[in-house]
Every structure is written in structure tokens, then in C-alpha cells.
Scaffold this motif. Sequence first.
Motif, PDB file in Angstrom:
ATOM      1  N   GLN A 152       0.839  -1.193   0.000  1.00  0.00           N
ATOM      2  CA  GLN A 152       0.000   0.000   0.000  1.00  0.00           C
ATOM      3  C   GLN A 152       0.883   1.255   0.000  1.00  0.00           C
ATOM      4  N   TYR A 153       0.480   2.243  -0.796  1.00  0.00           N
ATOM      5  CA  TYR A 153       1.301   3.443  -0.938  1.00  0.00           C
ATOM      6  C   TYR A 153       1.071   4.418   0.214  1.00  0.00           C
ATOM      7  N   ILE A 154       2.143   5.103   0.589  1.00  0.00           N
ATOM      8  CA  ILE A 154       2.091   6.201   1.551  1.00  0.00           C
ATOM      9  C   ILE A 154       2.447   7.492   0.825  1.00  0.00           C
ATOM     10  N   SER A 155       1.515   8.398   0.783  1.00  0.00           N
ATOM     11  CA  SER A 155       1.783   9.755   0.289  1.00  0.00           C
ATOM     12  C   SER A 155       2.065  10.616   1.515  1.00  0.00           C
ATOM     13  N   TRP A 156       3.109  11.382   1.481  1.00  0.00           N
ATOM     14  CA  TRP A 156       3.585  12.072   2.677  1.00  0.00           C
ATOM     15  C   TRP A 156       4.045  13.479   2.318  1.00  0.00           C
ATOM     16  N   ILE A 157       4.190  14.314   3.360  1.00  0.00           N
ATOM     17  CA  ILE A 157       4.766  15.643   3.182  1.00  0.00           C
ATOM     18  C   ILE A 157       5.439  16.048   4.485  1.00  0.00           C
ATOM     19  N   HIS A 158       6.616  16.613   4.398  1.00  0.00           N
ATOM     20  CA  HIS A 158       7.330  17.127   5.573  1.00  0.00           C
ATOM     21  C   HIS A 158       6.533  18.290   6.153  1.00  0.00           C
ATOM     22  N   GLN A 183      13.182   2.958   4.876  1.00  0.00           N
ATOM     23  CA  GLN A 183      13.906   4.212   5.014  1.00  0.00           C
ATOM     24  C   GLN A 183      13.811   4.767   6.435  1.00  0.00           C
ATOM     25  N   LEU A 184      12.686   4.520   7.109  1.00  0.00           N
ATOM     26  CA  LEU A 184      12.567   4.952   8.500  1.00  0.00           C
ATOM     27  C   LEU A 184      13.557   4.177   9.373  1.00  0.00           C
ATOM     28  N   ARG A 238      18.588   4.070  12.421  1.00  0.00           N
ATOM     29  CA  ARG A 238      19.677   3.112  12.662  1.00  0.00           C
ATOM     30  C   ARG A 238      19.173   1.840  13.343  1.00  0.00           C
ATOM     31  N   ARG A 239      18.144   1.278  12.750  1.00  0.00           N
ATOM     32  CA  ARG A 239      17.591   0.016  13.217  1.00  0.00           C
ATOM     33  C   ARG A 239      17.741  -1.028  12.113  1.00  0.00           C
ATOM     34  N   PRO A 240      17.963  -2.303  12.480  1.00  0.00           N
ATOM     35  CA  PRO A 240      18.177  -3.344  11.478  1.00  0.00           C
ATOM     36  C   PRO A 240      16.873  -3.791  10.837  1.00  0.00           C
ATOM     37  N   LEU A 250      13.235  12.356   6.204  1.00  0.00           N
ATOM     38  CA  LEU A 250      13.357  11.608   7.463  1.00  0.00           C
ATOM     39  C   LEU A 250      14.642  11.978   8.189  1.00  0.00           C
ATOM     40  N   SER A 251      15.722  12.128   7.443  1.00  0.00           N
ATOM     41  CA  SER A 251      16.996  12.504   8.058  1.00  0.00           C
ATOM     42  C   SER A 251      16.904  13.865   8.745  1.00  0.00           C
ATOM     43  N   SER A 252      16.203  14.802   8.114  1.00  0.00           N
ATOM     44  CA  SER A 252      16.088  16.139   8.694  1.00  0.00           C
ATOM     45  C   SER A 252      15.291  16.123   9.990  1.00  0.00           C
ATOM     46  N   LEU A 253      14.389  15.162  10.120  1.00  0.00           N
ATOM     47  CA  LEU A 253      13.562  15.062  11.315  1.00  0.00           C
ATOM     48  C   LEU A 253      14.215  14.267  12.434  1.00  0.00           C
TER      49      LEU A 253
END
Length: 315
Positions: free
Chosen positions: A208-214, A251-252, A257-259, A310-313
Motif C-alpha cells: 500500500q502506498y504512503i503519500s507524505w509531506i514534511h 527508510q525509517l 539506525r535500526r536493522p 526523514l533525516s532532517s527530522l
Amino acid sequence: MERADDLMDNNRIILAGGSGFLGRALSRHLLAKGYEVVVLTRRVEPGKPPHRSGVTLVHWDGKTVGEWAQYLDGARAVVNFAGKNVDCRYTPENLREIDGSRVDSVKAVGRAIAACEQPPGVLVQAATLAIYGDAGDRVCDENAPLGEGIPPTTAKKWEAAFDATPTPGTRRVLLRISFALDKNEGAMRRLCTVTRWFLGGPVGSGRQYISWIHVEDLCRLFVWAIENEHVQGLYNATATEPVTNAEFMRQLRRAMRRPWSPRTPTWLVRAGCVLLRTESVLALTGRRGVPARLLREGFEFQHPRLAEALSSLLT
């Protein structure tokens, strides 16, 4: 009572239902840009408006026109976020409240604007990308067919109320908002929690797709809609890179930094949602939304790619 006339008319922006996650984020963004912010909320008692971090809080009930309406007269803009959170069980009572809170607030704001001697310059109405339903791989721009089911039905009622409440003299913008990313708020906070505990695998099929926005881009988008006279009508408020649930969680995990983490099967998602008093449809369905009109009309995203967002957050 402090009157709206005492505020800076050309600088005043009204956030109806602005005490939630997105309203608080937009308030901070507007204050930083020098705007005067008035939040209409049920969370304060009627009477003299209190102030919080530079924001004037004014009581309203979200359905009837009251003393709060004076603040709209001569305002630069009104942004309407109002509506009960959909993160709950879809009981008949909750569904009535979800639908009613949206429809009633739209009508109340519309009536208040229609009664203004100097109508606000623009009305920006929040809506939801969930109106496209569980769309699979189909790309959903602003012309895509609408979906079926409970979330799309609520979204259709919301937009129908907006369409049926004209505001002559006030420019109108409707933003279908996707999943807003902020590590400390909303559903993103829950995803970060499960990922931190090594449970951040794909949910259900993961397709299922996730559409997202910062959240920063969403705040910038509201300001863009307020400040640009050519902006009018319907826009998908979503970033340019919708991804599948499996890719989003991958990506999350990388950002946190989780396996590798195991998939959460559909049956377990449904059982967990009962315990969490929410609905599995929120996690197991999705849509591949794209911001076609925003791109055509020149809005520039600061966080167009998920990995960087995600990195910025999170770092």
C-alpha cells in the motif's frame, strides 16, 4: 473583551480548529514570519482571549457563529483545520462526530465570512488525500476518481460542505493533505516508537502506498496559498515521492539506525488496532498521490525526497 479591530488587520490570520498538531506547527511558522495569529478553539473558556506564545486563543464551538466571528472581519486569511481526529474506532457515534465536526465547522466559517463587512482575503480549507480511497498502484493527481469506503465518504462530505458554502469576495483554496511527517506528532510518532523497539517492518502486504509531506513544507504551502493571489481551487498537498509502506518503513529504519524488522501480518495489525482503539484501514490502505497542480504552478519543495526528509527530522 479585546476586539479584532485592535489587531493588525493586514497581518491577521485566523486558524479555525488550530489547536491540533498542524495548527500548532503553522502557528509557529506564521509567527516567525511576522503574522498575527488567532486560533479558534474549544479548549479555552468564553471571555477575554488568553495569549499563548504570541497566539491569541478565542473560544468557539465549531458549529455556531458567535463573538469569534469579529476576528474574521478584515483578516488577511482564514485557515480551517477543524474536525475530530480520525484515529479512533469507527463506531456510529464516532462517525457522526467525525462527519459533523467537519461539516458544521465549514458551514460556520462560511456564514461568518459571508457576514463580514470586509471579508478575509482568502479561505484555505484543509481536506484529506484519503478521498481517493485505497487506490493501489494508480497515480492520483487532482483529477483522479474518488474512492469508496468510510474515509473517502467522510472526505466527500467535508468537500461537499465546502463547495456548498460560498464566500463571495474571498479567494478559496482547498488542500487535500497527505501524511504529515513530524517525529513528535501524529501517526509518525507511533511509527518511530515501534521502529525504536525493533518492530518497524512492513505493515500488512507492505504494497500500500504512503503519500507524505514534511511538516515544514506543509506550513510553507499554507503560506504560499495565502500570499499568492493566483492560487485558487483544489491542490494535492503531498510531496513528489510517494512510496510503498515497505519502502517507507525501510527508510525509517535506516534513518533511526535500526536493522531489518519482521513484517507485521494483516491479522496482527487488525488485532493491534482494536487494542489501540483505532482502525486498521488507516494502516492497511493507501494511495499514490502526486502534487500535479503545485508543480505546474511553481511551488518548490524543500524536502521532496523521503530519505532526506526523514533525516532532517530524526538526526
